[in-house]
Design a protein around this motif. Structure first.
Motif, mmCIF file in Angstrom:
data_model
loop_
_atom_site.group_PDB
_atom_site.id
_atom_site.type_symbol
_atom_site.label_atom_id
_atom_site.label_comp_id
_atom_site.label_asym_id
_atom_site.label_seq_id
_atom_site.Cartn_x
_atom_site.Cartn_y
_atom_site.Cartn_z
ATOM 1 N N ASN A 15 0.865 -1.172 0.000
ATOM 2 C CA ASN A 15 0.000 0.000 0.000
ATOM 3 C C ASN A 15 0.904 1.225 0.000
ATOM 4 O O ASN A 15 1.835 1.324 0.805
ATOM 5 N N ALA A 16 0.637 2.148 -0.920
ATOM 6 C CA ALA A 16 1.546 3.268 -1.118
ATOM 7 C C ALA A 16 1.661 4.136 0.125
ATOM 8 O O ALA A 16 2.733 4.647 0.444
ATOM 9 N N PHE A 17 0.546 4.293 0.848
ATOM 10 C CA PHE A 17 0.578 5.139 2.043
ATOM 11 C C PHE A 17 1.552 4.575 3.072
ATOM 12 O O PHE A 17 2.413 5.271 3.598
ATOM 13 N N TYR A 18 1.410 3.273 3.330
ATOM 14 C CA TYR A 18 2.294 2.658 4.325
ATOM 15 C C TYR A 18 3.723 2.542 3.796
ATOM 16 O O TYR A 18 4.680 2.620 4.549
ATOM 17 N N PHE A 19 3.831 2.348 2.491
ATOM 18 C CA PHE A 19 5.162 2.346 1.880
ATOM 19 C C PHE A 19 5.880 3.643 2.219
ATOM 20 O O PHE A 19 7.036 3.642 2.640
ATOM 21 N N GLY A 70 14.101 13.690 -2.402
ATOM 22 C CA GLY A 70 13.745 12.514 -3.194
ATOM 23 C C GLY A 70 12.399 11.954 -2.785
ATOM 24 O O GLY A 70 11.548 11.634 -3.626
ATOM 25 N N THR A 71 12.169 11.867 -1.467
ATOM 26 C CA THR A 71 10.901 11.339 -0.976
ATOM 27 C C THR A 71 9.738 12.177 -1.484
ATOM 28 O O THR A 71 8.671 11.642 -1.804
ATOM 29 N N ALA A 72 9.942 13.500 -1.577
ATOM 30 C CA ALA A 72 8.880 14.366 -2.084
ATOM 31 C C ALA A 72 8.464 13.923 -3.489
ATOM 32 O O ALA A 72 7.267 13.825 -3.797
ATOM 33 N N PHE A 73 9.463 13.593 -4.320
ATOM 34 C CA PHE A 73 9.134 13.165 -5.681
ATOM 35 C C PHE A 73 8.417 11.815 -5.682
ATOM 36 O O PHE A 73 7.502 11.584 -6.470
ATOM 37 N N ILE A 74 8.852 10.923 -4.764
ATOM 38 C CA ILE A 74 8.169 9.625 -4.675
ATOM 39 C C ILE A 74 6.711 9.845 -4.293
ATOM 40 O O ILE A 74 5.802 9.221 -4.855
ATOM 41 N N LEU A 75 6.485 10.764 -3.344
ATOM 42 C CA LEU A 75 5.110 11.040 -2.914
ATOM 43 C C LEU A 75 4.296 11.604 -4.067
ATOM 44 O O LEU A 75 3.132 11.233 -4.257
ATOM 45 N N ILE A 76 4.905 12.488 -4.850
ATOM 46 C CA ILE A 76 4.195 13.036 -6.021
ATOM 47 C C ILE A 76 3.752 11.884 -6.931
ATOM 48 O O ILE A 76 2.591 11.808 -7.353
ATOM 49 N N ALA A 77 4.696 10.955 -7.187
ATOM 50 C CA ALA A 77 4.364 9.834 -8.067
ATOM 51 C C ALA A 77 3.211 9.031 -7.489
ATOM 52 O O ALA A 77 2.237 8.697 -8.190
ATOM 53 N N PHE A 78 3.279 8.722 -6.196
ATOM 54 C CA PHE A 78 2.254 7.873 -5.588
ATOM 55 C C PHE A 78 0.906 8.579 -5.509
ATOM 56 O O PHE A 78 -0.142 7.986 -5.761
ATOM 57 N N ILE A 79 0.927 9.865 -5.156
ATOM 58 C CA ILE A 79 -0.345 10.579 -5.018
ATOM 59 C C ILE A 79 -1.013 10.708 -6.380
ATOM 60 O O ILE A 79 -2.226 10.534 -6.514
ATOM 61 N N THR A 80 -0.207 10.962 -7.414
ATOM 62 C CA THR A 80 -0.781 11.032 -8.761
ATOM 63 C C THR A 80 -1.399 9.693 -9.140
ATOM 64 O O THR A 80 -2.495 9.633 -9.698
#
Lengths: 674, 316
Positions: A133-137, A175-185
Motif C-alpha cells: 500500500n503506497a501510504f504505508y510504503f 527525493g521522498t517528495a518526488f516519490i510522494l508526487i508519483a504515488f499521489i498522482t
C-alpha cells in the motif's frame, strides 16, 4: 505455517528493538540482544523468502486496516521475496559480524540505542519491500530514512559526520517528495492507495501523466539509489556510519530504491515507453563510469567503496533499463535476460560490497585508520581478513570465477541483444553500453589493485598499521559467509540464476521463454546461435592447469626457495616511504582523465643548504568536485536567496503569525466550500 | 565414446601446440628485430633453452613478499593457458568444449593481469608499483577497445562464442568495411596488451620506460619461467584470435586427419606472419611517451566504435 514464521520474524525484530533499550546501560548484554535477534530474524527471513520463491504463493498478513488509505498488508510476491532474501542474507552476515566491532566502536557510550535503531532499520527495509500500500510504503520509507540518518550520525562529535548526515537528510527528503508526487498522482487516478488499485488502473492513466509519474519516480528513487548526478550525498553519508551499517546501506538500502523503481515501472505503469529505458540506460552508464572514476581517486577506503556503489547501481540499472526498452518493443525473451542480469547483479553486489565494507571495518578496527596511504602489509598480520578482502576485490572487478563476473557476463549478453534486436534508434542509444561496461570493469580492476596492493601488500606505512592484529572470530565469520557466497554464486551461478529468472519471468509475464541455463553453463540465445560460458568449468580447468604448472616446475627436480632482499638499486635498505602510494598509483589515470577530474596540485619546497637538498617537500593533490560546484552550489545559492526574501514576512511578532493562520484558515474555508 | 576420445585428443593437442609454439613466436620476433638492428640475434630455439634453464634454478623471493607473490605465477599461467585453450586454433570446434566465450577470454586475461599487478606491488619496490600503475592504466583503456571490436564480430555471428564467430567469418566473408576497421583496432590493442613497442619495450630493463618488465622484475627461477611462458602464450593467443577471425583460411571444418594437419600448418603459418608484422612494427617505430599511449588507444577505440556503428546500422 509460513505466516507464523513471518510473524516470528517480525517479533524477533521487535524484540531486537525493545530489549536493547531495556538493558540500555550494559553494553555486553544489549549488543548481544540487538544483533542476536537481528541474526535470528534474518535466518527466518531467508527461510521465508526461499519458501515464497519456490512456491509462488502470496503470503498475506493484513496489519493496518484503515478506512481512508485502504488495507495495508505485508505480502510476498516474487519481487518482494527476492528483496527479502537479499536483505536477510546480508543482515545475517552483518549481525554476526557486528557485536565485537560495536563493543569497540561504542567504547564508553551505550550501544543500546544504536542496537535498537539497527534492528528498526533492518525491519523498516523489510517492511518497505513487502508492504502493498503506497501510504504505508511512504511511512516505512521515511522510517528507513530516519533510522539510517541516526545510524550515520552515531559519531556526532565529528563535524564532518554531522554535515554528511544533514546532507543525506535533505537530499533523501527531496527525493521522498518526488516519490510522494508519483504515488499521489497514481492514487488520484486509480481510486485507492493499494498497489492492487494501481495495478488495475495501469491501462487507464493517460500517457502524458504516465510520463510525469515515471520521471517523478526516477528522480525520487534515483536520489536514494545514488544515481549520478543525484549521488553526492552517498560518498559522504555511507562512510560516516559505523562499518557494519555502511555495509547494509551500500549493500541493501540503496537497493530498496531499485525495488521501488521496478515496482512502479513494471507493475503500475506498463505498457512501458521506450524512452524511459533510454533515460535509465544513459544515467546508468554515466553513473557506472563516474562512480568508478571518482573511486579511483579516493584514499579513504570507505568513501572509495561508497563510490563503487554508485558504479554498481549503474551496472544494475543497465540491465533494468534494457529490460524496459525490450518490453516496450514486446521482446519478452530479451527483456527477461536483461532484467535477470540486473537482479542477479543486485544480489551479487549486495554480497561482495557487504564483504568489502566489513573488510574495511576490520581494518579500521585493527588499525584505527581509513586512509589507504597509511596502510600496507596487512595481509601478513591479518591473513584471513586479507584473503576475504581479496575475494571481494576480485568479485567486484568482475573476474572469473567469482559472482561479479557471472552477472556482468549476463549484462554483456543483454547489451549484445540490444545490438541485434529492435530498431536502429535503440541500437544507437545502446551503442556506448558495451564500451562503457568494459571500461568500468577495467577501471574497477585498476582501483582494486590499488586498494588491495597498497593496503594489504608490501610494507606498513604507519606505526598503527604495523602493529595490527587479526580481528575477533565473530567478525571473520561474518565476512566468511559473504566470501563463501561470492564464490558460490559465481561457480554455482547456473543454479542461483533460477531465482532472479523466475522473479523476472513472473514480473514480465514472460513464461515459456527458453531457459537461460543448463545445469553446467549459461547458454544465451541471440539470433538463433548461442553464447555460452561455464564458470564451474572455468574453476575446474583453472585448478587443473594450476596442478599442471606445479608439475611443470618440478620437471627438473625439487628446488629450494631463498628469501632475499628486494632489489634496491644499491641503497642501504628499502623503507616504506619509497613504495608506491595510492596517490602515485592512480596518477596516470588522473592525467588521462584530467578533463573529468580537473586535478589541482600544489608542491611546496622548503630549501635547505642548497636547492638540491630541500628540507621538506609538501605535495597536495585534489580533484575538483564538479557536481558540487556546478550544480549543487547554484541550487543552494538560489535557495539561500529565496530564504532571504522570505525573511520579509517573518517579523517575529506572535500577533502577526496568528493573523497569518487566520487568513490561511479563511482561504481554506472558502476554497473547500463547494 | 569414440567421439569423446577424438575431442579429448583435439583438446590435448591444442594445449600442447600452444605450449610448444608460443616460445618460438616470441623468439622469432626477437630474431627479426635483431636482423633489423644488423645483429645475428639469438637462435630460434633460445626460448626453449631459457625456459629449460630457468626451471632448473632456485627461486629467490623478497623478504617483504606475501603469499600473493608466490601464488601469482601459477594463477597467471593457469588463467592465460585457459584463455588460450578457449580460442580455436586449428579446428572451428571449441578446443576444450563450451567452457567460455570471448568475454571469458578477456576477463581471464584480466585475472592474470590483476595478480601480476598485485605481485608488482607486493615486494615493496617502487619499480613494481610503477609497472603495476602503468599496466593498469593501459589495460583499463584497452579493454573497451577489445570488447567493442569483438562485439562487432559477435553481432554478425549472433554469439560471443569463438567457434560461432569464426564459422560466421568463414561463411559470411571477412572482407567487410567494419572488419577492416576492427582488424586495425585490434592490432594496436594487441601491441599494447602484449607490452610491445611503441607502447612498452619487452627488451628493456631501463628503469623509467618499463611497464610489464617492471612488474615481474623480482621474479626468478621457476617462477620467472612460468611468468615468461605465460606472456608468450598471451602473445600467441591474441595472434591466434586475430588470425582465425580475420583470416580463417585453412582452419579445419571437419575432423579428419588431413584437415587437422593442414589446420595446424595453417595456424602456425598465419601466426608466424602476424608475429613478423609485429616485429616490423617494433623495429620501425619509436617508443611513445607514456602519456601519448592513451591517444594511440583512443584512436583505436574510435576505429572500433566506427565499426560498431557501421555494423549495427547494417551498412557494412
Amino acid at each position: 505455517m509460513i505466516e507464523i514464521l513471518f510473524i516470528a520474524m517480525l517479533a524477533a525484530h521487535l524484540l531486537g528493538i525493545v530489549l536493547p533499550l531495556v538493558f540500555y546501560h550494559n553494553n555486553r548484554i544489549n549488543i548481544l540482544l540487538a544483533y542476536g535477534f537481528a541474526a535470528l530474524a534474518s535466518i527466518a527471513g531467508i527461510a521465508i523468502a526461499m519458501f515464497a520463491l519456490t512456491y509462488p504463493s502470496t503470503v498475506m498478513l493484513t496489519l493496518f486496516p484503515s478506512a481512508l488509505f485502504g488495507d495495508g498488508s505485508l505480502s510476498l510476491d516474487g519481487l518482494s521475496a527476492f528483496f527479502l532474501l537479499t536483505i536477510s542474507t546480508l543482515s545475517l552476515a552483518v549481525s554476526i559480524y557486528a557485536p565485537p566491532y560495536m563493543r569497540k566502536t561504542a567504547g564508553e557510550r551505550s550501544a543500546g540505542g544504536f542496537g535498537a535503531l539497527y534492528s528498526l532499520f533492518v525491519l523498516s527495509m523489510i517492511l518497505v519491500v513487502t508492504v502493498d500500500n503506497a501510504f504505508y510504503f511512504a511511512i516505512f520509507w521515511e522510517m528507513m530514512t530516519l533510522t539510517s540518518y541516526f545510524l550515520i550520525v552515531f559519531d556526532y562529535k565529528n563535524i564532518q559526520t554531522v554535515k554528511a548526515g544533514f546532507q543525506y537528510l535533505v537530499m533523501t527528503h527531496a527525493g521522498t517528495a518526488f516519490i510522494l508526487i508519483a504515488f499521489i498522482t497514481l492514487a488520484a487516478n486509480s481510486g485507492g492507495f493499494g498497489f492492487v488499485d494501481f495495478k488495475s488502473a495501469a491501462t487507464t492513466i493517460p500517457p502524458a501523466l504516465k510520463n510525469a509519474i515515471f520521471l517523478a519516480a526516477l528522480l525520487g528513487f534515483g536520489t536514494k539509489a545514488g544515481l549520478v548526478p543525484l549521488h553526492v550525498w552517498l560518498p559522504r553519508a555511507h562512510p560516516a556510519a559505523p562499518s557494519h551499517v555502511s555495509a547494509l546501506m551500500s549493500g541493501v538500502m540503496i537497493k530498496t530504491a531499485i525495488y521501488g523503481l521496478i515496482r512502479v515501472m513494471f507493475d503500475f505503469l506498463s505498457p512501458l515507453t521506450w524512452w524511459w529505458g533510454a533515460i535509465i540506460i544513459i544515467l546508468a552508464a554515466v553513473s557506472a563510469l563516474l562512480g568508478v572514476m571518482y573511486a579511483l581517486m579516493e584514499h579513504d577506503i570507505k568513501r572509495l567503496l561508497a563510490y563503487h556503489s554508485v558504479e554498481n547501481i549503474g551496472i544494475i540499472l543497465m540491465g533494468i533499463g534494457l529490460a524496459v526498452v525490450f518490453m516496450s518493443f514486446n521482446l519478452k525473451a530479451a527483456a527477461l535476460l536483461s532484467l535477470t542480469a540486473g537482479l542477479f547483479h543486485l544480489i551479487n553486489h549486495a554480497i561482495f560490497k557487504g564483504l568489502l565494507f566489513l573488510g574495511a571495518g576490520s581494518i579500521h578496527y585493527a588499525t584505527g585508520t581509513k586512509n589507504i596511504d597509511d596502510m600496507g602489509g596487512l595481509l601478513k598480520t591479518m591473513p584471513v581478513t586479507g584473503t576475504l578482502f581479496l575475494v571481494g576485490s576480485l568479485a567486484i572487478s568482475a573476474l572469473p570465477p567469482f559472482n561479479g563476473f557471472a552477472s556482468e557476463w549476463l549484462t554483456f549478453q543483454a547489451i549484445l541483444q540490444s545490438y541485434t534486436l529492435g530498431d536502429t534508434s535503440i541500437k544507437l542509444i545502446a551503442l556506448f553500453l558495451a564500451p562503457a561496461l568494459a571500461l568500468t570493469g577495467g577501471l574497477a580492476a585498476a582501483c582494486f589493485v590499488k586498494v588491495f596492493g597498497i593496503a594489504f601488500l608490501s610494507l606498513p606505512r604507519s606505526e598503527c598499521v604495523a602493529g595490527a592484529k587479526e580481528v575477533p572470530r565473530a567478525m571473520l565469520v561474518g565476512m566468511g559467509i559473504l566470501g563463501v557466497l561470492s564464490v558460490a554464486l559465481g561457480v554455482g551461478a547456473t543454479i542461483f540464476i533460477k531465482i532472479p529468472e523466475r522473479v523476472g519471468a513472473a514480473l514480465l509475464g514472460a513464461t515459456g521463454v527458453p531457459m537461460l541455463s543448463d545445469p553446467l553453463s549459461f547458454n544465451v540465445a541471440v539470433n538463433g546461435s548461442r553464447s555460452s560460458v561455464s564458470i564451474a568449468l572455468i574453476m575446474v580447468v583453472l585448478a587443473l592447469i594450476g596442478i599442471l604448472a606445479a608439475f611443470l616446475v618440478r620437471i627438473r627436480g625439487k628446488r629450494s626457495t631463498i628469501i632475499g632482499p628486494t632489489w634496491d638499486c644499491g641503497i642501504r635498505e628499502i623503507t616504506p616511504r619509497m613504495q608506491y602510494s595510492a596517490t602515485a598509483f592512480s596518477r596516470p589515470l588522473r592525467m588521462v582523465f584530467s578533463g573529468i577530474y580537473q586535478p589541482r596540485s600544489r608542491v611546496d619546497v622548503e630549501d635547505g643548504i642548497s636547492p638540491y637538498f630541500p628540507r621538506t617537500i609538501t605535495y597536495e593533490a585534489s580533484i575538483y568536485p564538479v557536481f558540487e560546484r556546478y550544480i549543487y552550489k547554484r541550487i543552494i545559492n538560489v535557495l539561500v536567496r529565496l530564504a532571504g526574501k522570505a525573511k520579509m514576512i517573518q517579523a517575529g511578532s506572535i500577533n502577526l503569525y496568528l493573523s497569518y493562520i487566520f487568513v490561511t484558515l479563511l482561504i481554506l474555508l472558502i476554497f473547500t466550500r463547494g | 565414446m569414440e567421439a569423446l576420445l577424438q575431442r579429448a585428443i583435439i583438446g590435448i593437442g591444442h594445449v600442447v601446440l600452444v605450449l610448444l609454439v608460443s616460445p618460438l613466436m616470441v623468439n622469432l620476433i626477437k630474431k627479426i628485430k635483431a636482423h633489423f638492428q644488423c645483429r645475428r640475434g639469438p637462435g630460434l630455439l633460445q626460448g626453449y633453452y631459457d625456459l629449460w634453464k630457468l626451471l632448473k634454478k632456485d627461486a629467490v623471493i623478497s623478504e617483504h613478499a606475501s603469499w600473493i607473490f608466490r601464488a601469482t605465477p601459477y594463477v597467471v599461467f593457469s588463467a592465460t593457458l585457459l584463455a588460450a585453450a578457449i580460442i580455436p586454433a586449428f579446428t572451428v570446434l571449441p578446443p576444450i568444449g563450451r567452457v567460455g566465450d570471448v568475454i571469458a577470454v578477456i576477463y581471464l586475461l584480466g585475472l592474470a593481469r590483476f595478480f601480476t599487478a598485485l605481485a608488482g606491488l607486493d615486494t615493496a619496490s617502487s619499480f613494481g608499483g610503477m609497472g603495476s600503475s602503468r599496466e593498469m592504466m593501459i589495460s583499463s583503456l584497452a579493454e573497451p577497445v577489445i570488447i567493442t571490436a569483438l562485439f562487432v564480430l559477435a553481432i554478425t555471428a549472433g554469439s560471443t562464442n569463438l567457434s560461432e564467430i569464426i564459422s560466421s567469418s568463414l561463411t559470411s566473408g571477412y572482407m567487410q568495411p567494419s572488419y577492416l576497421l576492427i582488424l586495425l583496432a585490434l592490432l594496436i590493442v594487441v601491441i599494447a596488451e602484449t607490452g610491445r613497442v611503441p607502447v612498452d619495450n619487452p627488451a628493456t630493463h631501463l628503469e623509467l620506460t618499463m611497464v610489464h618488465e617492471a612488474m615481474v622484475l623480482e621474479y626468478t627461477g621457476r617462477d620467472l619461467a612460468l611468468i615468461e611462458w605465460a606472456s608468450s602464450i598471451k602473445l600467441m593467443l591474441l595472434l591466434t584470435l586475430i588470425a582465425n577471425v580475420f583470416l580463417p583460411w585453412g582452419i579445419a571444418r571437419e575432423i579428419t586427419w588431413v584437415f587437422m594437419l593442414s589446420g595446424i600448418a595453417a595456424i602456425v603459418i598465419k601466426v608466424t606472419v602476424l608475429a613478423s608484422i609485429i616485429a616490423v612494427v617494433e623495429s620501425s617505430t619509436a617508443k611513445l611517451r607514456l602519456f601519448r599511449v592513451p591517444e594511440l588507444i583512443g584512436g583505436s577505440f574510435a576505429l572500433a566504435m566506427l565499426a560498431l556503428i557501421l555494423r549495427i546500422t547494417g551498412k557494412g
